[in-house]
Motif scaffolding. Structure first.
Motif, short mmCIF file in Angstrom:
data_model
loop_
_atom_site.label_atom_id
_atom_site.label_comp_id
_atom_site.label_asym_id
_atom_site.label_seq_id
_atom_site.Cartn_x
_atom_site.Cartn_y
_atom_site.Cartn_z
N ASN A 181 -3.51 0.42 22.92
CA ASN A 181 -2.67 -0.63 22.48
C ASN A 181 -2.71 -0.69 20.64
O ASN A 181 -3.46 -1.36 20.50
N ASN A 182 -1.85 -0.08 20.24
CA ASN A 182 -2.12 -0.05 18.90
C ASN A 182 -1.54 -1.37 18.19
O ASN A 182 -0.37 -1.06 17.34
N THR A 183 -2.00 -2.45 18.29
CA THR A 183 -1.37 -3.63 17.71
C THR A 183 -2.21 -4.04 16.50
O THR A 183 -2.94 -3.44 16.41
N TYR A 184 -1.50 -5.11 16.15
CA TYR A 184 -2.30 -5.78 14.81
C TYR A 184 -3.49 -6.33 15.48
O TYR A 184 -3.74 -6.90 16.42
N ALA A 185 -4.67 -6.55 14.63
CA ALA A 185 -5.95 -7.05 14.86
C ALA A 185 -6.45 -7.50 13.55
O ALA A 185 -6.13 -7.26 12.61
N LEU A 186 -7.50 -8.51 13.91
CA LEU A 186 -8.50 -8.92 12.59
C LEU A 186 -9.61 -8.35 13.09
O LEU A 186 -10.25 -8.47 14.21
N ALA A 187 -10.34 -7.56 12.04
CA ALA A 187 -11.49 -7.22 12.24
C ALA A 187 -12.73 -7.73 11.09
O ALA A 187 -12.38 -8.21 10.07
N MET A 188 -13.96 -7.65 11.40
CA MET A 188 -15.04 -7.99 10.64
C MET A 188 -16.03 -6.79 10.69
O MET A 188 -16.14 -5.97 11.65
N ARG A 189 -16.99 -6.65 9.56
CA ARG A 189 -18.16 -5.81 9.94
C ARG A 189 -18.93 -6.22 11.10
O ARG A 189 -19.10 -7.25 11.36
N VAL A 190 -19.50 -5.17 11.79
CA VAL A 190 -20.24 -5.62 13.08
C VAL A 190 -21.38 -6.30 12.76
O VAL A 190 -21.58 -7.42 13.31
N GLN A 246 -15.95 -6.81 0.08
CA GLN A 246 -15.40 -7.50 -0.82
C GLN A 246 -14.70 -8.65 0.00
O GLN A 246 -14.34 -9.74 -0.69
N VAL A 247 -14.36 -8.59 1.24
CA VAL A 247 -13.81 -9.71 1.84
C VAL A 247 -14.67 -9.54 3.43
O VAL A 247 -15.38 -8.80 3.63
N GLU A 248 -14.57 -10.82 4.21
CA GLU A 248 -15.20 -10.90 5.50
C GLU A 248 -14.30 -10.48 6.64
O GLU A 248 -14.81 -10.15 7.60
N VAL A 249 -12.93 -10.50 6.30
CA VAL A 249 -12.08 -10.31 7.46
C VAL A 249 -10.87 -9.70 7.02
O VAL A 249 -10.49 -9.94 6.10
N GLY A 250 -10.43 -8.43 7.85
CA GLY A 250 -9.31 -7.55 7.34
C GLY A 250 -8.45 -7.45 8.36
O GLY A 250 -8.78 -7.62 9.80
N LEU A 251 -7.27 -7.54 8.16
CA LEU A 251 -5.96 -7.01 9.09
C LEU A 251 -6.28 -5.44 9.31
O LEU A 251 -6.37 -4.63 8.30
N VAL A 252 -6.32 -5.10 10.55
CA VAL A 252 -6.44 -3.68 10.83
C VAL A 252 -5.41 -3.33 12.04
O VAL A 252 -4.71 -4.12 12.56
N PHE A 253 -5.11 -2.16 12.44
CA PHE A 253 -4.54 -1.74 13.52
C PHE A 253 -5.48 -1.22 14.77
O PHE A 253 -6.40 -0.35 14.13
N ALA A 254 -5.07 -1.71 15.81
CA ALA A 254 -6.29 -1.54 16.84
C ALA A 254 -7.03 -0.19 17.18
O ALA A 254 -8.12 0.17 17.68
N THR A 255 -5.92 1.06 17.04
CA THR A 255 -6.54 2.30 17.30
C THR A 255 -6.77 3.06 16.07
O THR A 255 -6.97 4.23 16.20
N ASP A 256 -6.65 2.47 14.92
CA ASP A 256 -7.05 3.08 13.82
C ASP A 256 -8.63 3.78 13.73
O ASP A 256 -9.37 3.05 13.99
N ARG A 260 -10.48 4.43 11.39
CA ARG A 260 -11.44 3.79 10.60
C ARG A 260 -12.29 2.74 10.96
O ARG A 260 -13.33 2.32 10.54
N ILE A 261 -11.79 1.99 12.00
CA ILE A 261 -12.39 0.89 12.81
C ILE A 261 -13.85 1.44 13.34
O ILE A 261 -14.85 1.08 12.94
N PRO A 262 -14.03 2.43 14.08
CA PRO A 262 -15.16 2.98 14.61
C PRO A 262 -16.06 3.74 13.35
O PRO A 262 -17.30 3.65 13.07
N ALA A 263 -15.30 4.41 12.51
CA ALA A 263 -15.80 5.18 11.29
C ALA A 263 -16.60 4.25 10.21
O ALA A 263 -17.63 4.43 9.78
N PHE A 264 -15.96 2.94 10.23
CA PHE A 264 -16.73 1.92 9.28
C PHE A 264 -17.34 0.93 9.97
O PHE A 264 -17.61 -0.31 9.11
N ASP A 265 -17.56 1.13 11.19
CA ASP A 265 -18.52 -0.06 12.00
C ASP A 265 -17.95 -1.24 11.98
O ASP A 265 -18.50 -2.33 11.66
N PHE A 266 -16.55 -1.42 12.18
CA PHE A 266 -15.97 -2.93 12.31
C PHE A 266 -15.83 -3.32 13.77
O PHE A 266 -15.98 -2.67 14.74
#
Length: 293
Positions: A121-130, A201-211, A213-219
């Motif tokens: 489900n490649n929807t919008y999402a908010l993410a943080m560093r783990v 530089q920020v605590e929370v960012g807008l991401v796309f759920a299947t991007d 960079r989410i696992p690569a950057f440990d979000f």
């Protein structure tokens, strides 16, 4: 001069598809990593099953959809929310099952068949560093709202489109009952959001759920526990007349769809966007690992 330019553009587009039905199947794809992977993977998979496949990847979303409606593309992977909102102009908020049922019904009238949806489900999402999410105890959007309402100061990175959308940042705050001041929000290109979040530089960012960079950057993707974001379930869509000629396609494509979820697609995307592996190699390896090639 304008009419001549338009004519030449039309002829160029026609030339793109002039041999489309020389193969028994024309597989399409959009112009970003996930779609390029899927178009290549689908073509390799169906060729392995004996189909003669012509691949037309790298297309814009609206052009690809029009090409399928016009019979120039037989099959491609679409997102339920894209069809609901962009192609069928439905603004009603629906859950994932309702979204799928509605687009399946509406697109059937246009000669298009939605096969079994994947779990991706490649929807919008908010993410943080783990590590930050765990330390703050923020694992869901409700947790985020509670923390903000308790006075915790958090900075956000959003792309400009989401910030301004009628179904974006403002209604998200309304749905979860929190408010973030403008000084705590940075608007930037999507790619820069990932970098800003990764670099602290920020605590929370807008991401796309299947991007990837989410696992690569440990979000950590915050759970949308109130179901605010529309569903964008990744699903194979095929023309009805194509399916009439090749009814085996339904079972074949459903078998591939069943293997895809958010984690799988994010990992595949990361291998392209982060590790710089070739799409052809990634697609072939995935099919081999899952006994489909």
């Amino acid at each position: 001069m304008k009419s001549l330019t338009t004519t030449l553009a039309s002829l160029a587009l026609a030339g793109t598809f002039s041999t489309a039905h020389a193969a028994d199947l024309v597989v399409g794809g959009k112009n970003f990593t996930e779609q390029q992977i899927l178009a290549t993977m689908t073509s390799q998979y169906l060729e392995g099953l004996g189909h003669d496949v012509d691949t037309r990847a790298g297309m814009g979303s609206a052009v690809l959809r029009q090409a399928q409606e016009n019979g120039q593309i037989d099959l491609y992977w679409e997102y339920t929310g894209t069809s609901l909102i962009n192609y069928n102009d439905i603004s009603e908020r629906l859950d994932p099952e309702e979204t799928y049922a509605r687009v399946k019904e509406l697109d059937a009238e246009k000669g298009l068949v939605w096969l079994a949806p994947s779990e991706a489900n490649n929807t919008y999402a908010l993410a943080m560093r783990v590590d930050d999410a765990e330390e703050r105890g923020i694992l869901s959007l409700s947790d985020l709202a509670e923390s903000i309402n308790d006075g915790e100061e958090l900075s956000f990175a959003l792309n400009a489109e989401f910030y301004a959308r009628d179904d974006g940042w403002r209604p998200l705050q309304e749905a979860y009952d929190f408010q973030v001041g403008r000084p705590d929000i940075s608007r930037m290109d999507t790619g820069l959001v990932y970098q800003a979040l990764r670099d602290g530089q920020v605590e929370v960012g807008l991401v796309f759920a299947t991007d990837g960079r989410i696992p690569a950057f440990d979000f950590h993707v915050l759970e949308d526990d109130q179901g605010f974001f529309p569903a964008y379930a990744l699903t194979p869509v095929v023309r009805q007349d194509t399916l009439d000629e090749l009814p085996e396609l339904e079972e074949q494509m459903n078998a591939l769809s069943a293997l895809l979820d958010d984690e799988t697609m994010a990992a595949l995307n990361a291998r392209v966007d982060v590790d710089r592996e070739t799409i052809e190699r990634i697609a072939e390896g995935f099919l081999e690992e899952n006994g489909l090639l």
